[in-house]
Every structure is written in C-alpha cells, then in structure tokens.
Design an enzyme around this catalytic site. Structure first.
Site: not given
Ligand code: GRF
Length: 220
Positions: A143, A152
């Site tokens: 991602s 994150d």
C-alpha cells in the site's frame, strides 16, 4: 547544489536499505514524460546500498545517521534541516526505517508518502509477510499512503495485490510484493507530481473528487 530543470515538482527520497524502490523511481524518472524530478536521496544508514544506487544515477545524497542523535526529536530536526535545503514538493519514503515525530509529519503534511508491504489497514508495523501467512490470507500486497501521525495509518492512495500461493514463504511473498511495489510507486508518484492526488482535510482527492476507496492494482 546542481541546477535542476525548472518547473517540474521536486522529489526527495528517503531510504534506509537496499533501495529497490528508489531504483524503480529513478528508472521511471528517466522516462521523457515523467512529471517530476528526483533531486536528492537522504539516508539514515551510512552503508545503505540505496546510496550507491543514487550515486550511480548522479543524484545528490545526504546521510543523517540516527545513531548520532540522542533523541528522535533531535534526529528529525536535523533531517528536516537537510530536507528544507532542497525545498522539495514531495518526500517519498522508500524503505525508510525510522518512525518520524509528529512535528516532522505535520511539517510536511500532504507532501509525505510511504510504501508499506501489506494491504493496509492490515498489518501495520513489521513482519507483514509472515503475519499474512499466519493468518491464512489468500491475498496480500503493498500500500502507498500519505504519512500522518499514526504509524502506517494515513489515508491510503493505492494498493497492489498479490495472490498468496500455498507454497509461499515470507521470503517468496516478500519478493512478489516488492515486484508490485516497483510497479505501483512510480504510478502513484506520477499522480502526485501531476497534482491528481492530493490530501484533503481528512480524505484523499483524486482529480478533485473525494476518493472513497484506494485505487487497487489486482494481481494478474
Ligand atoms: C519495501 O518492501 C517497503 O514496502 C518497505 O521497505 C521495503 C524497502 O525495500 N517499507 P527497498 O529498500 O526499496 O528495496
């Protein structure tokens, strides 16, 4: 500092390791229509192979070794001072293995992106491939997200999927995911340089429209 071609968005890359994503971005930036210019690589590891890749590509480099600083804040302040000299439009974390402080992240809000080897929000942090295997996931991947204060956890721009085979190990999965990363990062960096992707107040805008779900590159 070298004179850069005018008007193209200025990309600064931060890395800590082998720099395969850096290489993918360098290669993409050599395409004639690439809408940005990579102006420098910053590293926190003096021996990172990424530095050699950058040197081979004639990129300026700088090292801010985290071991030279007594706290995260001091390290980030030094890193920020280096970065500001280059006046970047975009800061691309490509395997940069340091957690950044809130002050740093806020200073570069909307200009700071990261690639993470999982399909976020699954598996933030480390050992993502083994964790996907342990969970029996059939699909795994990478991602790319805007960096916010949450580790994150910033809004995800795009994901690339990888089918998990029964015989996969953490190593084979890592290889497959990295191949996808090398495809996906240049695409997303293009969009960012073109201004097609932007971070709004709490969501992503794609071509001026609020983006509800990240772009997904399925496994082929
Ligand atoms: C990538 O797998 C990326 O997802 C993670 O760190 C790794 C960096 O690899 N954040 P490289 O240095 O680009 O080869």
């Amino acid at each position: 500092m070298k004179a850069d071609p005018p008007n193209l968005p200025r990309i600064l890359i931060l890395a800590s390791g082998s720099g395969t994503n850096l290489q993918a971005l360098i290669d993409a930036s050599r395409e004639r229509d690439f809408p940005g210019q990579i102006i420098a690589l910053g590293c926190n590891q003096p021996k990172a192979f990424a530095l050699e890749r950058a040197a081979q590509a004639n990129l300026e480099t700088f090292v801010v070794n985290h071991k030279d600083f007594g706290s995260r804040e001091e390290f980030d302040a030094a890193l920020m001072a280096y970065i500001l000299r280059y006046n970047p439009d975009l800061i691309v974390l490509a395997g940069f293995m340091r957690i950044l402080t809130t002050g740093f992240v806020r200073a570069f809000r909307g200009k700071l992106v990261n690639i993470h080897p999982s399909l976020l929000p699954l598996y933030t942090g480390l050992n993502t491939h083994q964790r996907a295997l342990d969970a029996g996931d059939k699909t795994h991947g990478a991602s790319i997200h805007f960096v916010t204060e949450e580790l994150d956890g910033g809004p995800v721009i795009a994901k690339a999927e990888v089918a998990v085979a029964p015989e996969d190990t953490a190593e084979t999965l890592a290889e497959k995911v990295q191949k996808k990363e090398h495809l996906l990062y240049p695409i997303v960096v293009r969009w960012l340089c073109e201004g097609r992707v932007q971070l709004g107040r709490d969501h992503i805008l794609f071509d001026g429209q609020s983006m509800d779900t990240p772009v997904c590159l399925p496994d082929s």
